[in-house]
Scaffold this active site. Structure first.
Site, short mmCIF file in Angstrom:
data_model
loop_
_atom_site.label_atom_id
_atom_site.label_comp_id
_atom_site.label_asym_id
_atom_site.label_seq_id
_atom_site.Cartn_x
_atom_site.Cartn_y
_atom_site.Cartn_z
N LYS A 167 56.16 0.61 -32.34
CA LYS A 167 54.98 1.41 -32.00
C LYS A 167 54.42 0.92 -30.67
O LYS A 167 54.10 -0.26 -30.51
CB LYS A 167 53.96 1.26 -33.13
CG LYS A 167 52.94 2.36 -33.22
CD LYS A 167 52.14 2.20 -34.52
CE LYS A 167 51.07 3.24 -34.67
NZ LYS A 167 50.24 2.98 -35.85
O1 G3P Z 1 47.49 4.03 -37.64
C1 G3P Z 1 46.77 4.70 -36.69
C2 G3P Z 1 45.69 5.64 -37.18
O2 G3P Z 1 46.11 6.30 -38.31
C3 G3P Z 1 44.32 5.01 -37.31
O3 G3P Z 1 43.47 5.72 -38.14
O4 G3P Z 1 41.41 5.84 -39.49
O5 G3P Z 1 41.67 3.99 -37.80
O6 G3P Z 1 41.29 6.33 -37.06
P1 G3P Z 1 41.88 5.46 -38.11
#
Ligand code: G3P
Length: 219
Positions: free
Chosen positions: A87
């Protein structure tokens, strides 16, 4: 549509795997920190543990932000297990690194995508996945689902094989909306995935079926 779980929590990954619908896992430095996983050795061991649970597609994020360091870190991550997807953040050196990883047959997930142009660049570099963060766009009163729709149109216009991995999913309705828009993958917390199970008419309908069966059987 593939279902990934967006967590580094091993119990939640096992629970989603046991449900039989899991296609992969996405992690990020914040999710690793949330589980208290720090230090290279612990991080490596944790990625290996995740790979032991799931069948494929374990996104492991690089911390580096310069080309040489991203390559070094990404190659080390990829060497841990063939299930690892490196990633890489959407920055200039990240795009260059994605191009390099693609030439070496290493799968990549370009993260922190917030615009169609960023997704287009990542696709041109050969990213396996792009991760548009729809919840974080919604948080700032911008339509996250519109981004998924725009990227779908662009990728379809040119036949880019890069898969749209809708990330930053906040609930079951996001998952259904992404499915309607043709996202290839969603990554979501376990709570959003299991919320798909729920409908009050299912619960009341089942209760009635079981009660009627009991009555008919004289129980
Ligand atoms: O893994 C990346 C993404 O899904 C992060 O989500 O909830 O931290 O905005 P969030």
């Amino acid at each position: 549509m593939k279902f990934f779980i967006d967590t580094a929590n091993l119990d939640q990954i096992k629970e989603a795997q046991d449900l039989g619908v899991l296609d992969g896992v996405t992690t990020n430095p914040s999710l690793m920190a949330k589980e208290g996983i720090t230090g290279d050795a612990n991080v490596t061991a944790h990625y290996k543990a995740i790979c032991d649970i799931v069948d494929d597609n374990v996104s492991a994020e690089v911390i580096a932000t310069t080309f040489d360091e991203i390559i070094k870190e990404g190659e080390a991550l990829a060497a841990l297990n063939p299930k690892i997807v490196v990633k890489v953040p959407m920055i200039k050196d990240g795009v260059k690194a994605i191009k390099y990883f693609t030439s070496k047959g290493i799968k990549t997930n370009c993260t922190l995508i917030f615009s169609p142009g960023q997704a287009l660049l990542a696709a041109k570099a050969g990213a396996t996945y792009v991760s548009p963060f729809l919840g974080r766009l919604d948080d700032i009163s911008t339509d996250g689902l519109q981004l998924i729709e725009d990227i779908r149109l662009i990728f379809d216009n040119y036949g880019y094989p890069t898969q749209i991995l809708a990330a930053s999913i906040r609930g079951p309705l996001h998952i259904v909306a992404c499915a309607k828009l043709g996202a290839d993958v969603i990554t979501a917390p376990l709570s959003a995935i299991t919320a798909l199970l729920k409908h009050p008419l299912t619960d009341s309908g089942l209760a009635t079926f079981l009660a009627d069966h009991k009555k008919a059987a004289g129980l």
